[in-house]
Design a protein around this motif. Structure first.
Motif, short mmCIF file in Angstrom:
data_model
loop_
_atom_site.label_atom_id
_atom_site.label_comp_id
_atom_site.label_asym_id
_atom_site.label_seq_id
_atom_site.Cartn_x
_atom_site.Cartn_y
_atom_site.Cartn_z
N THR A 219 0.69 -1.05 -0.09
CA THR A 219 -0.15 -0.18 0.14
C THR A 219 0.91 1.19 0.13
OG1 THR A 219 -1.77 -0.96 1.05
CG2 THR A 219 -1.88 1.05 0.69
N ASP A 242 -10.88 2.97 -10.47
CA ASP A 242 -10.85 2.36 -8.77
C ASP A 242 -10.11 1.11 -8.66
OD1 ASP A 242 -12.82 3.70 -7.42
OD2 ASP A 242 -14.65 2.21 -8.99
N GLN A 243 -9.74 0.62 -10.10
CA GLN A 243 -8.52 -0.84 -10.69
C GLN A 243 -7.49 -0.14 -11.71
OE1 GLN A 243 -9.10 -2.70 -13.09
NE2 GLN A 243 -7.57 -4.40 -12.73
N PHE A 276 -2.03 -1.72 -3.81
CA PHE A 276 -3.09 -0.70 -4.01
C PHE A 276 -2.54 1.19 -3.37
CE2 PHE A 276 -4.50 -4.31 -1.85
CZ PHE A 276 -5.93 -3.89 -2.48
N LYS A 278 -3.71 4.50 -1.83
CA LYS A 278 -4.55 5.91 -0.88
C LYS A 278 -4.64 6.74 -0.62
CE LYS A 278 -6.76 0.86 1.14
NZ LYS A 278 -7.28 0.04 2.09
N GLU A 285 -10.94 4.86 3.40
CA GLU A 285 -11.20 4.75 1.20
C GLU A 285 -10.61 3.74 1.20
OE1 GLU A 285 -10.91 8.67 -0.19
OE2 GLU A 285 -12.31 9.90 1.37
N SER A 286 -11.30 3.20 -0.23
CA SER A 286 -10.67 2.16 -1.27
C SER A 286 -9.46 2.39 -1.64
CB SER A 286 -11.71 1.45 -2.17
OG SER A 286 -12.35 2.21 -2.49
N VAL A 289 -6.80 -0.12 -6.98
CA VAL A 289 -5.75 -0.68 -6.43
C VAL A 289 -5.69 -1.26 -8.05
CG1 VAL A 289 -8.25 -2.97 -6.88
CG2 VAL A 289 -6.02 -3.91 -5.49
#
Ligand code: ASP
Ligand code: MG
Length: 420
Positions: A219, A242-243, A276, A278, A285-286, A289
């Motif tokens: 991360t 998001d990805q 990740f 972040k 929060e997500s 990724v």
């Protein structure tokens, strides 16, 4: 186990260190290795110190005093005056103090690494001590005993075999007992000298540890909500991914998206370790990724690489530019560790664009001079658009002077005169 990387912006002051501790608190039941950068803009300040020292300028002591004071302010906000961390930090600074009292005789790149590395050595001391005082049992680890590089100072080449062997031998046992905190960006040579891995190299450090230890994930904690399709500090109406696939993230990093260091993704992809990105201020929060799932990206991705220099080179005898000339030019660029960002050739000239690096620009001119005529344009920006649409390109180019332009089916690049 997991690897966390905290960059300079996340630990730019005492509040940042406290925030880091709060994040780590939530994960400490798991095995965790924490990689930290120098605090705030300290690497830039240490670079200024290095160049002032090498050029024996009068402001050396002033710059050094500023760097010390910056850390002392943070220390005194975080610890009681009797805490042992004050001494640890002081001892690290004393090494630089001794060095800058002498005249500089060594290779400038060597000196650079010995001085600039102090940023990470000090920040990791402060962070380890603070974690311990906040109840997170932590151990300071000298990364230079683990990440082994050759002696290409400022751009240390990692010996993966030796590095992984020593990491695998020692670190898993330590992780069972405590959080391990280490320095990003640094390595060590077989003669025990300090190297650095290239600016912004702490992400790469995190990837090296993750890959050698077969981590569950890495991360990277940032001051933005994740990876966007353009720099949030430069563009409006942007979207967060998001990805992303490893391949897309690698392309973005390659073209200069500063969100992730370019060397970071490949080792993670090889070992299929998720990455990740972040926000450190809203850690629940997500973020984004990055993994092996291939999603078709339709959103255009805009990457701006500033501070470029465009060269236009022709041969001295006005003959055609041949493969021999090109290989000579590339040889020079490789020897000076310039990364070529864009090229174009015509019958009589070869154009290329590289990052403008003050410290070696003069050397590049000297090396080209004997065999080539050349012109160059500094203060240019390279804009790359992946998955481009024509309307967007027109919008980006509006009112700009375009010096060079290239389109492939998926990627558009334009080199523009920077706005002054
Ligand atoms: N502190 C180093 C730099 O600013 C390494 C890093 O932040 O990743 O370049
Ligand atoms: Mg940094």
């Amino acid at each position: 186990m997991q690897v966390f990387k905290f960059g300079g912006a996340s630990v730019k002051d005492a509040a940042g260190v406290k925030n880091l501790a709060a994040i780590v608190q939530n994960y400490k039941e798991n095995e965790l290795l924490v990689v930290v950068s120098a605090m705030g803009k300290m690497t830039n300040a240490l670079e200024r110190l290095t160049f002032a020292y090498i050029n024996q300028r009068a402001d050396v002591q002033n710059i050094f005093a500023g760097i010390r004071a910056f850390h002392e302010d943070i220390l005194s906000e975080l610890f009681e005056p009797a805490h042992s961390v004050f001494n640890e930090v002081e001892n690290t600074f004393v090494e630089i103090e001794w060095m800058i009292e002498e005249e500089p005789h060594d290779d400038p790149d060597f000196i650079y690494d010995q001085i600039v590395s102090i940023g990470e050595l000090v920040s990791s001391r402060i962070i380890t001590s603070y974690l311990n005082s906040a109840g997170v049992k932590s151990r300071w680890l000298d990364v230079r005993s683990y990440i082994q590089t050759d002696n290409t100072y400022r751009e240390g080449l990692v010996d993966w075999e030796k590095t992984c062997a020593s990491i695998r031998q020692d670190i898993p046992v330590l992780l069972q007992k405590e959080v391990v905190v280490t320095q990003g960006f640094l390595g060590g040579t077989s003669e025990n000298f300090t190297t650095t891995l290239g600016r912004e190299g702490s992400d790469y450090t995190a990837a090296i540890f993750a890959s050698c230890l077969n981590a569950a994930s890495v991360t990277i904690w940032k001051d933005v909500a994740g990876v966007f399709n353009a720099d949030p500090k430069r563009f409006q109406n942007i979207v967060k991914f998001d990805q992303l696939s490893y391949a897309e993230a690698m392309e973005m990093a390659y073209y200069g998206a500063s969100i992730i260091h370019p060397k970071t993704i490949k080792p993670l992809q090889n070992a299929q370790i998720e990455l990740f990105v972040k926000p450190f201020l809203t850690p629940l929060e997500s973020g984004t990724v990055i993994n092996g799932e291939e999603l078709q990206v339709k959103t255009p991705v805009i990457i701006v690489k500033t501070n470029q220099v465009l060269f236009s080179v022709s041969s001295k005898d006005h003959s055609f530019i041949t493969e021999n000339h090109l290989s000579e030019i590339y040889k020079i660029l490789a020897e000076l560790h310039f990364k070529v960002n864009l090229t174009q050739n015509s019958a009589l000239s070869f154009s290329f664009c590289v990052d403008f690096v003050t410290s070696k620009f003069e050397r590049l001119l000297q090396r080209l001079k004997p065999d080539f005529n050349f012109k160059y344009n500094t203060e240019t920006d390279l804009i790359t658009v992946r998955h481009y649409q024509t309307a967007l390109l027109q919008e980006l180019a509006a009112g700009k002077t375009i010096l060079l332009e290239q389109l492939s089916c998926n990627t558009a690049q334009m080199l523009i005169k920077a706005e002054s």
